[in-house]
Design an enzyme around this catalytic site. Structure first.
Site, PDB file in Angstrom:
ATOM      1  N   LYS A  73       0.812  -1.220   0.000  1.00  0.00           N
ATOM      2  CA  LYS A  73       0.000   0.000   0.000  1.00  0.00           C
ATOM      3  C   LYS A  73       0.846   1.271   0.000  1.00  0.00           C
ATOM      4  O   LYS A  73       0.472   2.270  -0.619  1.00  0.00           O
ATOM      5  CB  LYS A  73      -0.941   0.006   1.193  1.00  0.00           C
ATOM      6  CG  LYS A  73      -1.967  -1.115   1.174  1.00  0.00           C
ATOM      7  CD  LYS A  73      -2.850  -1.047   2.399  1.00  0.00           C
ATOM      8  CE  LYS A  73      -3.853  -2.192   2.422  1.00  0.00           C
ATOM      9  NZ  LYS A  73      -4.751  -2.123   3.576  1.00  0.00           N
ATOM     10  N   GLY A 135       0.993  -0.051   9.854  1.00  0.00           N
ATOM     11  CA  GLY A 135       1.093  -0.192   8.408  1.00  0.00           C
ATOM     12  C   GLY A 135       0.012   0.606   7.703  1.00  0.00           C
ATOM     13  O   GLY A 135      -0.618   1.499   8.294  1.00  0.00           O
ATOM     14  N   ALA A 137      -3.145  -0.152   6.475  1.00  0.00           N
ATOM     15  CA  ALA A 137      -4.511  -0.248   6.992  1.00  0.00           C
ATOM     16  C   ALA A 137      -4.615   0.376   8.374  1.00  0.00           C
ATOM     17  O   ALA A 137      -5.577   1.089   8.680  1.00  0.00           O
ATOM     18  CB  ALA A 137      -4.955  -1.706   7.037  1.00  0.00           C
ATOM     19  N   GLN A 264     -15.787  -1.444   2.979  1.00  0.00           N
ATOM     20  CA  GLN A 264     -14.830  -0.730   2.136  1.00  0.00           C
ATOM     21  C   GLN A 264     -14.964  -1.194   0.692  1.00  0.00           C
ATOM     22  O   GLN A 264     -14.756  -0.411  -0.241  1.00  0.00           O
ATOM     23  CB  GLN A 264     -13.406  -0.884   2.642  1.00  0.00           C
ATOM     24  CG  GLN A 264     -12.741  -2.211   2.355  1.00  0.00           C
ATOM     25  CD  GLN A 264     -11.311  -2.249   2.842  1.00  0.00           C
ATOM     26  OE1 GLN A 264     -11.046  -2.059   4.024  1.00  0.00           O
ATOM     27  NE2 GLN A 264     -10.384  -2.494   1.957  1.00  0.00           N
TER      28      GLN A 264
END
Length: 290
Positions: A73, A135, A137, A264
Site C-alpha cells: 500500500k 502499516g 490499513a 470498504q
C-alpha cells in the site's frame, strides 16, 4: 449466475502478498455479474520489489481499477499519478482508478472500518481507542478515527520500519485533528499496553497477526479483555481470529474484519464503476453458499 468472458472484458485486480485468502475476487465478480458489467477481477501475488513492473502492467493492460493489500500500500502511493486527499495524508493507498491513463490512488480502509463499527452499533466519536499496528490499513484506521471525533488514539507498534510512520501520523493528526490525543508506544512494552487497554473503550488489531500462517497468535494478553471492552480485528480470514475468539470468551463485544472488507468494498466498487454495490444481495449469496 453465469458470465462468459469476452474479448471486450475489462480487467481489475488485487495486488499484494499473500492474496490467496482474499475474498475480494468473489465479492467484485458477483457484483459485476449482478449489475451486468463486463469486468473480471483477479488476485495477483506480488511483493514490494515487483510493484514498479506491476504498474507498467496496469498501464499496458489498461486496467480500469483495483486494490493493493499488504505490504504494497505504501509503495503504491509513490507510484500512482495522483492521490486523494486522505491517501496523501496517510501516504498509502489501497484502491486505484485508471481514468484514461491517469491513475489515482485512494484509501478506504479507515472508512470501511468505521462503517463496520457503526453497523455493529459502535460509534467511535468521543471514544478512547488502542490500535495495534502502523502499516497502511492501521494508519488509515487511525486517521479516520481522529477525523470521526475519537477522543484518544493510542498507537502500538514494534520498533520496526513502521514505527517512524506512526510518529509521523501522530504529528499530522496533531495538526489536522488537535482535539484528538494521539500517542505512539512500543508494542513490546507490555506494561504500557496493559495500561492503555485498561483505560480504553476499543482495541483494534490492524496487523497481519491472526492471518495464516500466524493464525494461532494474539498480540494482547487475553487477561486484559473485559465485558465493557469492544475488540475489533481488521483481519477477515479467518473470519474469527484468535483475538476475536478470546474476546468473545471474555464477554467482550467482538467485531471481526469481514464486515470491514464488505463496507470498504462497497466504497471501492462505487469508485470503480460509479454504482452502489449490491451489498445485501452479496451477503445473501454468501449465506446461501457457505
Amino acid at each position: 449466475m453465469e458470465k462468459r468472458i469476452s474479448g471486450h472484458t475489462g480487467l481489475m485486480g488485487l495486488f499484494g502478498t499473500p492474496v490467496g485468502h482474499s475474498g475480494s475476487p468473489a465479492m467484485y465478480n458477483f457484483s459485476f455479474q449482478h449489475d451486468g458489467l463486463d469486468y473480471v477481477y483477479l488476485a495477483f501475488d506480488v511483493n514490494v520489489e515487483q510493484m514498479p513492473k506491476t504498474f507498467e502492467t496496469i498501464r499496458l493492460l489498461k486496467m480500469r481499477g483495483g486494490n493493493f493489500t499488504m505490504p504494497c500500500k505504501n509503495i503504491a502511493a509513490e507510484l500512482v499519478d495522483k492521490l486523494s486527499p486522505a491517501a496523501e495524508i496517510i501516504g498509502a493507498c489501497n484502491v486505484f482508478v485508471n481514468d484514461d491513463g491517469i491513475i489515482t490512488g485512494h484509501i478506504t480502509d479507515g472508512i470501511g472500518f468505521v462503517k463496520n463499527m457503526e453497523s455493529n452499533d459502535v460509534t467511535v466519536k468521543g471514544k478512547k481507542v488502542v490500535v495495534l499496528g502502523a502499516g497502511g490499513a492501521a494508519t488509515a484506521i487511525q486517521v479516520q478515527l481522529a477525523l470521526e471525533g475519537a477522543e484518544e488514539v493510542h498507537i502500538f507498534n514494534r520498533k520496526d520500519e513502521f514505527y517512524e510512520r506512526a510518529e509521523n501520523t501522530k504529528a499530522k493528526l496533531q495538526e489536522k485533528c488537535p482535539d484528538c490525543i494521539v500517542t505512539v508506544h512500543d508494542l513490546s512494552d507490555s506494561q504500557k499496553l496493559a495500561e492503555a487497554v485498561n483505560n480504553c473503550d476499543i482495541v483494534v488489531n490492524a496487523t497481519i497477526i491472526g492471518m495464516k500462517p500466524q493464525d494461532d497468535r494474539i498480540l494482547i494478553d487475553k487477561s486484559l479483555f473485559r465485558k465493557d471492552l469492544v475488540v475489533a480485528d481488521a483481519v477477515y480470514n479467518p473470519e474469527k481470529t484468535m483475538m476475536i475468539l478470546e474476546a468473545e470468551k471474555a464477554g467482550c463485544k467482538a467485531i471481526g474484519g469481514k464486515g470491514m472488507l464488505l463496507q470498504q468494498g462497497a466504497v471501492n466498487y462505487e469508485l470503480f464503476v460509479g454504482k452502489k454495490m449490491p451489498l445485501e444481495e452479496y451477503r445473501r449469496f454468501q449465506a446461501e453458499n457457505q
